[in-house]
Design an enzyme around this catalytic site. Structure first.
Site, short mmCIF file in Angstrom:
data_model
loop_
_atom_site.label_atom_id
_atom_site.label_comp_id
_atom_site.label_asym_id
_atom_site.label_seq_id
_atom_site.Cartn_x
_atom_site.Cartn_y
_atom_site.Cartn_z
N SER A 1 0.85 -1.19 0.00
CA SER A 1 0.00 0.00 0.00
C SER A 1 0.88 1.23 0.00
O SER A 1 2.05 1.18 0.41
CB SER A 1 -0.88 0.02 1.25
OG SER A 1 -1.56 1.26 1.40
N TYR B 1 -2.67 -0.66 10.27
CA TYR B 1 -2.58 -1.01 8.84
C TYR B 1 -1.20 -0.66 8.29
O TYR B 1 -0.55 -1.48 7.61
CB TYR B 1 -3.68 -0.27 8.08
CG TYR B 1 -3.76 -0.58 6.61
CD1 TYR B 1 -4.22 -1.81 6.16
CD2 TYR B 1 -3.40 0.38 5.66
CE1 TYR B 1 -4.31 -2.09 4.79
CE2 TYR B 1 -3.50 0.11 4.30
CZ TYR B 1 -3.95 -1.12 3.88
OH TYR B 1 -4.04 -1.38 2.53
#
Length: 280
Positions: free
Chosen positions: A136, A149
């Site tokens: 990501s 995350y």
């Protein structure tokens, strides 16, 4: 690697995983598409003569080996592993319970490691293969409300950057894919997004407004997952994987700004940093 590769894709029942599977099939490859519910994967990707759907919980080592064996029984080899499955535990650090944080790492970090352990022996025997892991933009740049995350994705980045040295002697290459905001199901509550379990008064108002902002973003993200799926297949087929692929204009802009910040910090403390060696 053969012209028709065998792709093994995790998290192929929703979002980007569907589009990678469809793009690989459209390019003439064989695809093992995995997910917790193989019927859902089949319904999502669509029936195809070159498609095998397999049940897989990426946190279960036995299931990873079973899925690997099923792929070999059907196609005889595995050429491209795509670690795509994951979820998003959102929230400020203190509001995320220890159990949530450990579960985030188990899914987003240890899950890809588990399936890669099952498949690397296959690729080493072949003396060829590709390991592609979707991380990501949050694996390169820390952001508000994504402490758990980002931690899981930063960990993936470090693992992938080091794994390349381990596997290169066996003809295996690696690529980390760092998407910005794409219009997938990542922000769908109950599907991929999990809100914080704990409540702390100091964070309560900001948490509520941030959750509403994240919810409002779902379905409006600028990135097209179909195009990203095709781009990943294009890079794989090129035979020369880059170490990383920043996917999307927002990811590129964010990392360019991050690199500029890092360069400025190096220069601001260059003399102090350079002074830390022994004087002899």
């Amino acid at each position: 690697m053969p012209e028709k590769n065998v792709w093994f894709i995790t998290g192929a029942g929703r979002g980007l995983g569907i589009e990678i599977a469809r793009a690989a099939l459209a390019a003439g490859h064989h695809v093992v598409a995995t997910g917790r519910d193989p019927q859902r994967v089949l319904d999502a990707v669509g029936a195809h003569e070159n498609l095998l759907t397999v049940a897989l919980d990426i946190t279960d080592a036995a299931a990873a080996q079973t899925a690997t064996d099923a792929a070999l029984e059907r196609f005889g080899r595995i050429d491209v592993l795509v670690n795509n499955a994951g979820n998003f535990v959102a929230g400020f650090f203190e509001n995320i319970s220890p159990e949530q944080l450990r579960a985030q790492m188990e899914t987003n970090f240890f899950g890809p490691l588990t399936i890669t352990r099952a498949i690397l022996p296959v690729m080493r025997r072949q003396r060829s293969g590709q390991v592609i892991t979707v991380t990501s933009m949050a694996g390169l740049i820390g952001q508000e409300f994504v402490a758990a995350y980002a931690a899981s994705k930063f960990a993936l980045e470090g693992w992938m950057e080091s794994l390349r040295f381990d596997v290169a002697p066996f003809g295996i290459s690696t690529m980390a894919v760092e998407p910005g905001f794409f219009r997938t199901e990542l922000l769908v509550e109950g599907a991929s997004t999990i809100w914080p379990e704990l409540t702390i008064d100091d964070y309560a108002e900001h948490t509520a407004s941030t959750i509403e902002a994240w919810k409002g973003m779902n379905g409006t993200q600028g990135g097209d997952p179909q195009k990203l799926g095709r781009a990943i297949v294009t890079l794989s087929d090129s035979g020369a994987l880059p170490l990383r692929f920043l996917a999307g204009a927002d990811a590129m802009a964010g990392e360019e700004q991050n690199l500029a910040t890092i360069r400025a910090q190096i220069e601001a403390n260059r003399d102090l940093s350079a002074s830390l060696s022994f004087d002899d």
